[in-house]
Write a protein that holds these residues in place. Structure first.
Motif, short mmCIF file in Angstrom:
data_model
loop_
_atom_site.label_atom_id
_atom_site.label_comp_id
_atom_site.label_asym_id
_atom_site.label_seq_id
_atom_site.Cartn_x
_atom_site.Cartn_y
_atom_site.Cartn_z
N HIS A 104 5.45 7.14 16.04
CA HIS A 104 6.53 5.82 16.40
C HIS A 104 5.83 4.69 15.79
O HIS A 104 5.50 3.39 15.44
N THR A 105 3.49 4.15 15.51
CA THR A 105 3.00 4.05 14.96
C THR A 105 1.85 4.18 14.20
O THR A 105 1.65 3.35 13.04
N LEU A 106 2.93 5.05 13.02
CA LEU A 106 1.69 5.38 11.27
C LEU A 106 2.19 4.61 10.66
O LEU A 106 1.96 4.20 10.00
N GLY A 107 3.73 3.86 11.00
CA GLY A 107 4.10 2.81 9.69
C GLY A 107 3.56 1.31 10.31
O GLY A 107 3.49 0.41 9.26
N PHE A 108 2.31 1.19 11.80
CA PHE A 108 1.87 -0.33 11.61
C PHE A 108 1.02 -0.68 10.84
O PHE A 108 1.45 -1.85 9.92
N ALA A 109 0.32 -0.28 9.77
CA ALA A 109 -0.79 -0.70 9.04
C ALA A 109 0.48 -1.01 7.62
O ALA A 109 -0.19 -1.71 7.09
N ASP A 110 0.85 -0.50 7.61
CA ASP A 110 2.16 0.13 5.99
C ASP A 110 3.16 -1.23 6.83
O ASP A 110 2.97 -2.28 5.91
N VAL A 111 3.41 -1.99 7.16
CA VAL A 111 4.04 -2.66 7.29
C VAL A 111 3.88 -4.31 7.87
O VAL A 111 4.00 -5.06 7.31
N TRP A 116 2.36 -8.79 3.15
CA TRP A 116 2.13 -9.77 2.79
C TRP A 116 1.54 -9.36 0.94
O TRP A 116 0.97 -9.84 0.58
N ILE A 117 1.13 -7.73 0.88
CA ILE A 117 0.34 -7.45 -0.53
C ILE A 117 1.82 -8.08 -1.54
O ILE A 117 1.55 -8.60 -2.69
N MET A 118 3.23 -7.85 -1.09
CA MET A 118 4.26 -8.54 -2.26
C MET A 118 4.71 -9.58 -1.67
O MET A 118 5.66 -10.08 -2.29
N GLY A 119 3.62 -10.55 -1.24
CA GLY A 119 3.38 -12.25 -1.00
C GLY A 119 4.14 -12.27 0.51
O GLY A 119 4.23 -13.56 0.80
N THR A 149 -11.54 -7.75 -0.30
CA THR A 149 -10.75 -7.31 -2.07
C THR A 149 -10.15 -8.11 -2.10
O THR A 149 -10.24 -8.43 -3.72
N ARG A 150 -8.85 -8.02 -1.33
CA ARG A 150 -7.51 -8.84 -1.71
C ARG A 150 -7.13 -10.01 -1.33
O ARG A 150 -6.73 -11.39 -2.45
N THR A 151 -8.56 -10.43 -1.21
CA THR A 151 -8.24 -11.81 -0.54
C THR A 151 -9.49 -12.59 -1.15
O THR A 151 -8.93 -13.93 -1.64
N LYS A 152 -10.30 -12.16 -1.37
CA LYS A 152 -11.28 -12.82 -2.77
C LYS A 152 -11.26 -12.35 -3.40
O LYS A 152 -11.55 -13.25 -4.14
N GLY A 153 -10.68 -11.31 -4.36
CA GLY A 153 -10.75 -10.17 -5.39
C GLY A 153 -9.64 -11.72 -5.82
O GLY A 153 -9.55 -12.24 -5.71
N LEU A 154 -9.68 -10.83 -7.73
CA LEU A 154 -8.60 -11.55 -8.52
C LEU A 154 -6.99 -11.30 -8.26
O LEU A 154 -6.37 -11.47 -8.88
N GLU A 155 -7.08 -10.20 -6.97
CA GLU A 155 -5.30 -10.26 -6.35
C GLU A 155 -5.26 -11.21 -5.77
O GLU A 155 -3.94 -11.66 -6.20
N HIS A 156 -6.09 -12.20 -5.36
CA HIS A 156 -5.15 -13.45 -4.99
C HIS A 156 -4.69 -14.18 -3.27
O HIS A 156 -3.41 -14.87 -3.91
N SER A 157 -4.21 -12.82 -2.93
CA SER A 157 -3.46 -12.01 -1.70
C SER A 157 -3.89 -13.68 -0.96
O SER A 157 -4.76 -14.27 -1.17
N THR A 160 -3.21 -15.42 5.26
CA THR A 160 -2.65 -15.96 6.63
C THR A 160 -1.82 -14.24 6.81
O THR A 160 -1.85 -13.68 7.58
N GLY A 161 -0.58 -13.65 5.68
CA GLY A 161 -0.20 -12.49 6.03
C GLY A 161 -0.25 -11.80 6.24
O GLY A 161 -0.04 -10.25 7.12
N CYS A 162 -1.69 -11.22 6.14
CA CYS A 162 -2.35 -10.04 6.52
C CYS A 162 -3.02 -9.75 8.70
O CYS A 162 -4.07 -9.36 8.84
#
Ligand SMILES: [Zn+2]
Ligand SMILES: [Zn+2]
Length: 319
Positions: A104-111, A116-119, A149-157, A160-162
């Motif tokens: 019931h929780t394996l998708g927690f990290a996914d959600v 967030w990565i999608m915006g 990596t995603r917030t400080k690197g070149l992905e510019h995420s 807040t959404g994470c």
């Protein structure tokens, strides 16, 4: 006489047209308010046709997820592709966890991370039993490298959404907004602290059992509800498993016979069967055991013992 007949007929036709179009309009409006989208109807069994447990209640385009099983975001993306626009992955912002079993929780990290990565800019809001906060903290730690990596690197995420706001809940009303009132109630699932949820929306009342053995709370909370979504196992498969597995089933889950009794008492408008567990048989992996726990067998047993409307739920079904 002729004229009168003609004008009476015109009047009658006008009324007929008005009421027909009015009722069609009403049906469409009602249908468009609340949609139940089954994103995952499975169990721990890695069945390619069934993702881990997750039901989306979509009200006026806003999705509320119940349980965060494996594959939830990809199933939501498929539902989006099938026309449920509210299930755009960046729209996944609120989840209700029934209990902390892994299926019931394996998708927690996914959600938490994929939308967030999608915006998604808003933090994820998760409601669940004690232990949910620790799980969220561990997930954040586990993905520390990714998030940095995603917030400080070149992905510019965005930053807040994470994040995730965890609400460890007690029974009662746990959430309310303009679309839904959500009530949590305690169910009985072995030694785990487990909740079922009751959703009241502008047009429907929906009760979700989570994992549970037969529970009076289901009868009390559904009591003529529009839709009851309940877990279940077949009686036939139970007859084939070892005494230890039988004991486990009795303490953790609900048989078809027990569910028929619950449904007869509580009379839902529609009963949707999900989480067709087959513990003991899943491990034995014999053909006989598999067939005894099949969907066909389950529906046969349910129809024998219950005469209300009942369906077997599949991933991506919409009700
Ligand atoms: Zn489960
Ligand atoms: Zn469970």
């Amino acid at each position: 006489m002729n004229n009168c007949w003609r004008s009476c007929r015109t009047l009658a036709l006008t009324f007929l047209l008005f009421f027909t179009s009015h009722s069609v309009l009403h049906a469409q409006t009602a249908a468009s308010k609340t949609q139940i989208v089954l994103l995952g109807t499975g169990t721990p069994l890695p069945d390619p046709e069934r993702s881990g447990p997750c039901t989306a209640i979509v009200v006026n385009g806003t999705p509320y997820l119940v349980d965060l099983g494996t594959g939830v975001v990809r199933r939501a993306a498929t539902a989006r592709k099938n026309g449920v626009t509210g299930l755009e992955p960046t729209n996944l912002k609120i989840g209700f966890v029934t209990h902390l079993h892994s299926d019931h929780t394996l998708g927690f990290a996914d959600v938490l991370l994929t939308p967030w990565i999608m915006g998604r800019k808003q933090p994820l809001e998760v409601y669940g039993p004690p232990g949910t906060r620790a799980m969220a903290d561990h997930i954040l730690k586990a993905y520390d490298v990714d998030i940095k990596t995603r917030t400080k690197g070149l992905e510019h995420s965005n930053k807040t959404g994470c994040n995730v706001n965890v609400h460890e809940i007690k029974p009662g009303v746990v959430y309310e907004d303009e679309n839904v009132t959500v009530k949590a109630f305690v169910v009985s699932h072995g030694e785990l602290q487990a909740y079922g949820y009751r959703f009241e929306t502008p047009d429907r009342t929906i009760v979700i059992s989570g994992d549970t053995k037969p529970s009076r709370a289901i009868v009390e909370n559904c009591h003529g509800c529009d839709v009851l979504i309940h877990e279940v196992y077949t009686q036939a498969s139970s007859d084939l498993v070892s005494p230890e597995w039988k004991q486990y089933r009795l303490a953790y889950h609900t048989s078809s016979k027990e569910l028929a009794e619950i449904a007869t008492k509580t009379k839902p408008g529609l009963l949707i069967l999900v989480h067709r567990a087959n513990p003991g048989c899943d491990q034995a992996r014999t053909e006989e055991c598999r067939e005894a726990g099949s969907e066909e067998q389950l529906l046969k047993e349910m129809h024998q013992a219950y005469n209300g409307k009942v369906v077997a739920g599949h991933d991506l079904d919409i009700y």
